[in-house]
Design an enzyme around this catalytic site. Structure first.
Site, PDB file in Angstrom:
ATOM      1  N   SER A   1      34.036  50.438  39.695  1.00  0.00           N
ATOM      2  CA  SER A   1      33.507  49.600  40.778  1.00  0.00           C
ATOM      3  C   SER A   1      34.427  49.660  41.991  1.00  0.00           C
ATOM      4  CB  SER A   1      33.359  48.148  40.315  1.00  0.00           C
ATOM      5  OG  SER A   1      34.549  47.686  39.704  1.00  0.00           O
TER       6      SER A   1
ATOM      7  N   GLU B   1      26.357  44.609  30.187  1.00  0.00           N
ATOM      8  CA  GLU B   1      26.122  44.234  31.594  1.00  0.00           C
ATOM      9  C   GLU B   1      24.641  43.980  31.841  1.00  0.00           C
ATOM     10  OE1 GLU B   1      27.961  46.841  34.482  1.00  0.00           O
ATOM     11  OE2 GLU B   1      27.026  45.775  36.162  1.00  0.00           O
TER      12      GLU B   1
HETATM   13  O1  KIV Z   1      33.498  49.149  36.981  1.00  0.00           O
HETATM   14  C1  KIV Z   1      33.439  47.954  36.652  1.00  0.00           C
HETATM   15  O2  KIV Z   1      33.920  47.050  37.357  1.00  0.00           O
HETATM   16  C2  KIV Z   1      32.775  47.626  35.396  1.00  0.00           C
HETATM   17  C3  KIV Z   1      32.485  46.177  35.136  1.00  0.00           C
HETATM   18  C4  KIV Z   1      31.269  45.779  35.873  1.00  0.00           C
HETATM   19  C5  KIV Z   1      32.374  45.896  33.694  1.00  0.00           C
HETATM   20  O3  KIV Z   1      32.444  48.481  34.653  1.00  0.00           O
END
Ligand code: KIV
Length: 283
Positions: free
Chosen positions: A47, A184
């Site tokens: 993310s 998720e």
């Molecule tokens: O990349 C991320 O932040 C994630 C979370 C949403 C679990 O995979």
């Protein structure tokens, strides 16, 4: 517990009924603060592509990006277990490529475990990575690296066929040796069934209170990323607003000559300065 937290500790938390808080971190300072506060599990999530690098999805994130940010997080985490995401296409092409990229996150980045998206289809890869001594966290439900295949950021597992498949996927990950699974955007009730089914912890994000742990993207929970607020995120602070008002105060004080004051300035013996200016050649 003064020592570094291990995957065994994480699994033991489920056995003892202790909920597991996890947050994302992408830099030294955030990792240090979260670690000091007592967060046991830090996720260097891909993310970061969106909240740190400004892309509109996680797809452009590279293994080099992940290694770079993982190194910073690991320096800040004295006690927390650091799990780092294998980014898009770093583990899907072949098991050998997956192994070597997982190894990079540990060897170069210093991560303690890796996370990857997918269930049954990726189970043999999980098995290979775990077989090399690298702990693996799974990720089911909304898997952002497949965003184009899923046609958007929607809840997963609402229809019978999807729910059945998700339970099969979760079992396949546990059987392959995963130590935990992120769920998720999954209906609470389905997440509850999966959490009961598995002996390993489920860590939910938008998956309700029946999961064994909860993860939040740190920019969402601190109110730093204000362009978009997912339904499943809760703001525990409003640092974005605080930043804007701090920047505005700085602009005002600089323009009005209120900053810096003596307090923020360095002194010099006026005699020394006088002798320097007196000896300056005229121009
Ligand atoms: O990349 C991320 O932040 C994630 C979370 C949403 C679990 O995979």
């Amino acid at each position: 517990m003064g020592r570094q937290i291990t995957v065994r500790d994480i699994r033991a938390m489920k056995q003892s009924g202790e909920k597991i808080p996890m947050v994302t971190a992408y830099d030294y300072t955030t990792a240090y603060q979260a670690d000091q506060a007592g967060i046991p599990l830090l996720l260097v999530g891909d993310s970061l592509g969106m909240v740190v690098l400004g892309y509109d999805s996680t797809i452009p994130v590279t293994i080099e990006d992940m290694v770079h940010h993982t190194k910073a997080v690991v320096r800040g985490a004295k006690r927390a277990h650091v799990v780092s995401d294998l980014p898009f296409m770093s583990y899907q092409v072949s098991e050998e490529i997956a192994l070597s990229n997982a190894a990079r996150l540990l060897q170069e980045g210093g991560a303690h475990s890796v996370k990857l998206e997918g269930g049954e289809r990726i189970a043999s890869t999980v098995d290979r990575i775990v077989g090399c001594g690298i702990p693996v966290m799974g990720h089911l439900g909304l898997t952002p690296q497949s965003i184009h295949g899923l046609s958007g950021y929607h809840a997963q597992g609402r229809v019978a066929q999807e729910a059945t498949q998700m339970i099969r996927d979760a079992r396949a990950l546990e059987d392959a040796g995963a130590y935990a699974v992120v769920l998720e955007l999954v209906p609470d009730s389905l997440a509850g069934v999966i959490s009961r089914e598995l002996s390993i912890p489920t860590i939910g994000i938008g998956a309700g209170a029946l999961c064994d742990g909860q993860v939040q993207v740190v920019h969402d929970m601190l109110g730093l990323y204000t362009q978009f607020m997912p339904k499943h995120a809760k703001r525990f602070a409003h640092l974005g607003d605080d930043m804007t008002s701090a920047f505005r105060s700085f602009i005002d004080e600089v323009k009005e000559g209120l900053f810096p004051t003596e307090k923020e300035s360095v002194e010099m013996d006026p005699e020394v300065l006088r002798s320097v200016t007196a000896s300056l050649p005229s121009r």
